[in-house]
Design a protein around this motif. Structure first.
Motif, PDB file in Angstrom:
ATOM      1  N   GLU A 100       0.835  -1.209   0.000  1.00  0.00           N
ATOM      2  CA  GLU A 100       0.000   0.000   0.000  1.00  0.00           C
ATOM      3  C   GLU A 100       0.867   1.254   0.000  1.00  0.00           C
ATOM      4  O   GLU A 100       0.594   2.215  -0.713  1.00  0.00           O
ATOM      5  CB  GLU A 100      -0.945   0.026   1.207  1.00  0.00           C
ATOM      6  CG  GLU A 100      -2.053  -0.992   1.152  1.00  0.00           C
ATOM      7  CD  GLU A 100      -1.628  -2.378   1.646  1.00  0.00           C
ATOM      8  OE1 GLU A 100      -0.456  -2.564   2.081  1.00  0.00           O
ATOM      9  OE2 GLU A 100      -2.458  -3.298   1.578  1.00  0.00           O
ATOM     10  N   ARG A 101       1.915   1.260   0.805  1.00  0.00           N
ATOM     11  CA  ARG A 101       2.783   2.429   0.909  1.00  0.00           C
ATOM     12  C   ARG A 101       3.565   2.662  -0.375  1.00  0.00           C
ATOM     13  O   ARG A 101       3.852   3.809  -0.721  1.00  0.00           O
ATOM     14  CB  ARG A 101       3.714   2.286   2.110  1.00  0.00           C
ATOM     15  CG  ARG A 101       2.938   2.317   3.414  1.00  0.00           C
ATOM     16  CD  ARG A 101       3.803   2.060   4.615  1.00  0.00           C
ATOM     17  NE  ARG A 101       2.952   1.951   5.803  1.00  0.00           N
ATOM     18  CZ  ARG A 101       3.397   1.922   7.034  1.00  0.00           C
ATOM     19  NH1 ARG A 101       4.696   1.973   7.277  1.00  0.00           N
ATOM     20  NH2 ARG A 101       2.557   1.832   8.047  1.00  0.00           N
ATOM     21  N   SER A 102       3.895   1.606  -1.083  1.00  0.00           N
ATOM     22  CA  SER A 102       4.632   1.764  -2.335  1.00  0.00           C
ATOM     23  C   SER A 102       3.803   2.505  -3.383  1.00  0.00           C
ATOM     24  O   SER A 102       4.362   3.080  -4.323  1.00  0.00           O
ATOM     25  CB  SER A 102       5.084   0.405  -2.870  1.00  0.00           C
ATOM     26  OG  SER A 102       3.986  -0.331  -3.360  1.00  0.00           O
ATOM     27  N   ARG A 103       2.491   2.528  -3.225  1.00  0.00           N
ATOM     28  CA  ARG A 103       1.610   3.216  -4.171  1.00  0.00           C
ATOM     29  C   ARG A 103       1.251   4.632  -3.715  1.00  0.00           C
ATOM     30  O   ARG A 103       0.565   5.363  -4.427  1.00  0.00           O
ATOM     31  CB  ARG A 103       0.336   2.397  -4.377  1.00  0.00           C
ATOM     32  CG  ARG A 103       0.588   1.065  -5.079  1.00  0.00           C
ATOM     33  CD  ARG A 103      -0.707   0.335  -5.412  1.00  0.00           C
ATOM     34  NE  ARG A 103      -1.431  -0.128  -4.237  1.00  0.00           N
ATOM     35  CZ  ARG A 103      -1.245  -1.296  -3.626  1.00  0.00           C
ATOM     36  NH1 ARG A 103      -0.313  -2.114  -4.062  1.00  0.00           N
ATOM     37  NH2 ARG A 103      -1.965  -1.636  -2.581  1.00  0.00           N
ATOM     38  N   MET A 104       1.703   5.021  -2.542  1.00  0.00           N
ATOM     39  CA  MET A 104       1.374   6.346  -2.010  1.00  0.00           C
ATOM     40  C   MET A 104       2.241   7.431  -2.656  1.00  0.00           C
ATOM     41  O   MET A 104       3.285   7.149  -3.231  1.00  0.00           O
ATOM     42  CB  MET A 104       1.575   6.367  -0.495  1.00  0.00           C
ATOM     43  CG  MET A 104       0.583   5.532   0.251  1.00  0.00           C
ATOM     44  SD  MET A 104       0.942   5.604   2.031  1.00  0.00           S
ATOM     45  CE  MET A 104      -0.380   4.593   2.660  1.00  0.00           C
ATOM     46  N   GLN A 105       1.784   8.662  -2.508  1.00  0.00           N
ATOM     47  CA  GLN A 105       2.538   9.826  -2.967  1.00  0.00           C
ATOM     48  C   GLN A 105       3.206  10.490  -1.768  1.00  0.00           C
ATOM     49  O   GLN A 105       2.674  10.438  -0.656  1.00  0.00           O
ATOM     50  CB  GLN A 105       1.587  10.823  -3.643  1.00  0.00           C
ATOM     51  CG  GLN A 105       0.923  10.272  -4.886  1.00  0.00           C
ATOM     52  CD  GLN A 105       1.927   9.884  -5.942  1.00  0.00           C
ATOM     53  OE1 GLN A 105       2.857  10.626  -6.237  1.00  0.00           O
ATOM     54  NE2 GLN A 105       1.764   8.684  -6.507  1.00  0.00           N
ATOM     55  N   PRO A 106       4.349  11.148  -1.973  1.00  0.00           N
ATOM     56  CA  PRO A 106       5.032  11.813  -0.853  1.00  0.00           C
ATOM     57  C   PRO A 106       4.202  12.924  -0.202  1.00  0.00           C
ATOM     58  O   PRO A 106       4.364  13.217   0.973  1.00  0.00           O
ATOM     59  CB  PRO A 106       6.310  12.378  -1.473  1.00  0.00           C
ATOM     60  CG  PRO A 106       6.500  11.633  -2.744  1.00  0.00           C
ATOM     61  CD  PRO A 106       5.125  11.215  -3.200  1.00  0.00           C
ATOM     62  N   VAL A 107       3.309  13.524  -0.966  1.00  0.00           N
ATOM     63  CA  VAL A 107       2.431  14.577  -0.439  1.00  0.00           C
ATOM     64  C   VAL A 107       1.017  14.248  -0.901  1.00  0.00           C
ATOM     65  O   VAL A 107       0.782  13.989  -2.079  1.00  0.00           O
ATOM     66  CB  VAL A 107       2.844  15.977  -0.956  1.00  0.00           C
ATOM     67  CG1 VAL A 107       1.885  17.038  -0.439  1.00  0.00           C
ATOM     68  CG2 VAL A 107       4.277  16.302  -0.551  1.00  0.00           C
ATOM     69  N   SER A 108       0.095  14.243   0.062  1.00  0.00           N
ATOM     70  CA  SER A 108      -1.302  13.970  -0.285  1.00  0.00           C
ATOM     71  C   SER A 108      -2.214  14.770   0.640  1.00  0.00           C
ATOM     72  O   SER A 108      -1.825  15.171   1.730  1.00  0.00           O
ATOM     73  CB  SER A 108      -1.607  12.474  -0.175  1.00  0.00           C
ATOM     74  OG  SER A 108      -1.378  12.019   1.144  1.00  0.00           O
ATOM     75  N   LEU A 109      -3.418  14.974   0.165  1.00  0.00           N
ATOM     76  CA  LEU A 109      -4.420  15.700   0.935  1.00  0.00           C
ATOM     77  C   LEU A 109      -5.537  14.736   1.276  1.00  0.00           C
ATOM     78  O   LEU A 109      -6.153  14.142   0.392  1.00  0.00           O
ATOM     79  CB  LEU A 109      -4.968  16.885   0.121  1.00  0.00           C
ATOM     80  CG  LEU A 109      -5.911  17.825   0.850  1.00  0.00           C
ATOM     81  CD1 LEU A 109      -5.205  18.493   2.027  1.00  0.00           C
ATOM     82  CD2 LEU A 109      -6.432  18.887  -0.117  1.00  0.00           C
ATOM     83  N   GLY A 110      -5.780  14.549   2.586  1.00  0.00           N
ATOM     84  CA  GLY A 110      -6.831  13.644   3.033  1.00  0.00           C
ATOM     85  C   GLY A 110      -8.203  14.251   2.896  1.00  0.00           C
ATOM     86  O   GLY A 110      -8.351  15.473   2.729  1.00  0.00           O
ATOM     87  N   ASP A 111      -9.222  13.405   2.988  1.00  0.00           N
ATOM     88  CA  ASP A 111     -10.606  13.875   2.921  1.00  0.00           C
ATOM     89  C   ASP A 111     -10.897  14.901   4.014  1.00  0.00           C
ATOM     90  O   ASP A 111     -11.764  15.759   3.859  1.00  0.00           O
ATOM     91  CB  ASP A 111     -11.580  12.702   3.085  1.00  0.00           C
ATOM     92  CG  ASP A 111     -11.501  11.736   1.919  1.00  0.00           C
ATOM     93  OD1 ASP A 111     -10.996  12.118   0.848  1.00  0.00           O
ATOM     94  OD2 ASP A 111     -11.951  10.589   2.096  1.00  0.00           O
ATOM     95  N   ASN A 112     -10.149  14.802   5.105  1.00  0.00           N
ATOM     96  CA  ASN A 112     -10.347  15.715   6.236  1.00  0.00           C
ATOM     97  C   ASN A 112      -9.587  17.030   6.068  1.00  0.00           C
ATOM     98  O   ASN A 112      -9.577  17.861   6.969  1.00  0.00           O
ATOM     99  CB  ASN A 112      -9.913  15.018   7.529  1.00  0.00           C
ATOM    100  CG  ASN A 112      -8.474  14.516   7.458  1.00  0.00           C
ATOM    101  OD1 ASN A 112      -7.746  14.778   6.496  1.00  0.00           O
ATOM    102  ND2 ASN A 112      -8.065  13.784   8.465  1.00  0.00           N
ATOM    103  N   GLY A 113      -8.920  17.234   4.920  1.00  0.00           N
ATOM    104  CA  GLY A 113      -8.193  18.473   4.668  1.00  0.00           C
ATOM    105  C   GLY A 113      -6.780  18.477   5.222  1.00  0.00           C
ATOM    106  O   GLY A 113      -6.063  19.469   5.091  1.00  0.00           O
TER     107      GLY A 113
END
Length: 161
Positions: A100-113
């Motif tokens: 899962e982490r290998s598919r993440m981006q270094p910067v992301s914005l969660g649904d909670n802002g």
């Protein structure tokens, strides 16, 4: 890294009560050595209280495992976010830790802002080792997370929200 830029930055630790002795010693040492502004969040029940009523931590195949994870990790984390109300979450996630982490981006914005920043996401184990050596930092190899159990499994904190 963060304390070099802002020494008083709050560092949140989700202490489930199930850490190894080495992890507690590590936390004390790194807090002292780096003069961390450590803010600790615990489950609402202690490990002793929980185990007195429900027994030891349930395994992954146990239907009670999801409720256990919610109680000892996810609820304290949501409480920390609510009480501290950060705008940015710095995390030491690394992509090679789980699929899962290998598919993440270094910067992301969660649904909670909440802006989630993972500056180490693309670091290798060697990169981490070199950084720890360069800055003479302690390391903890005796870590166990009863909500993950297995090395390549997510606990739920970093799943999309």
């Amino acid at each position: 890294m963060a304390t070099r830029a802002r020494p008083d930055i709050p560092v949140v630790w989700m202490d489930s009560g199930y850490n190894t002795e080495a992890t507690y010693r590590f936390a004390d040492e790194v807090t002292r050595r780096l003069a961390l502004n450590l803010v600790v969040y615990h489950p609402r029940r202690s490990r002793a209280h929980r185990e007195a009523l429900e027994g030891i931590a349930p395994g992954l195949e146990d239907p009670r495992h999801a409720a256990f994870t919610e109680e000892v990790k996810l609820e304290p984390f949501r409480r920390a976010l609510r009480e501290m109300a950060p705008r940015v979450w710095l995390t030491a996630l690394r992509g090679e830790d789980t699929p899962e982490r290998s598919r993440m981006q270094p910067v992301s914005l969660g649904d909670n802002g909440l802006l989630k920043v993972a500056p180490l996401l693309h670091w290798t184990a060697k990169d981490m080792y070199d950084y720890v050596q360069r800055f003479d930092l302690p390391n903890n190899f005796d870590y166990f997370d009863p909500t993950k159990v297995e090395a390549k499994r997510e606990c739920g904190l970093h799943l999309a929200r």
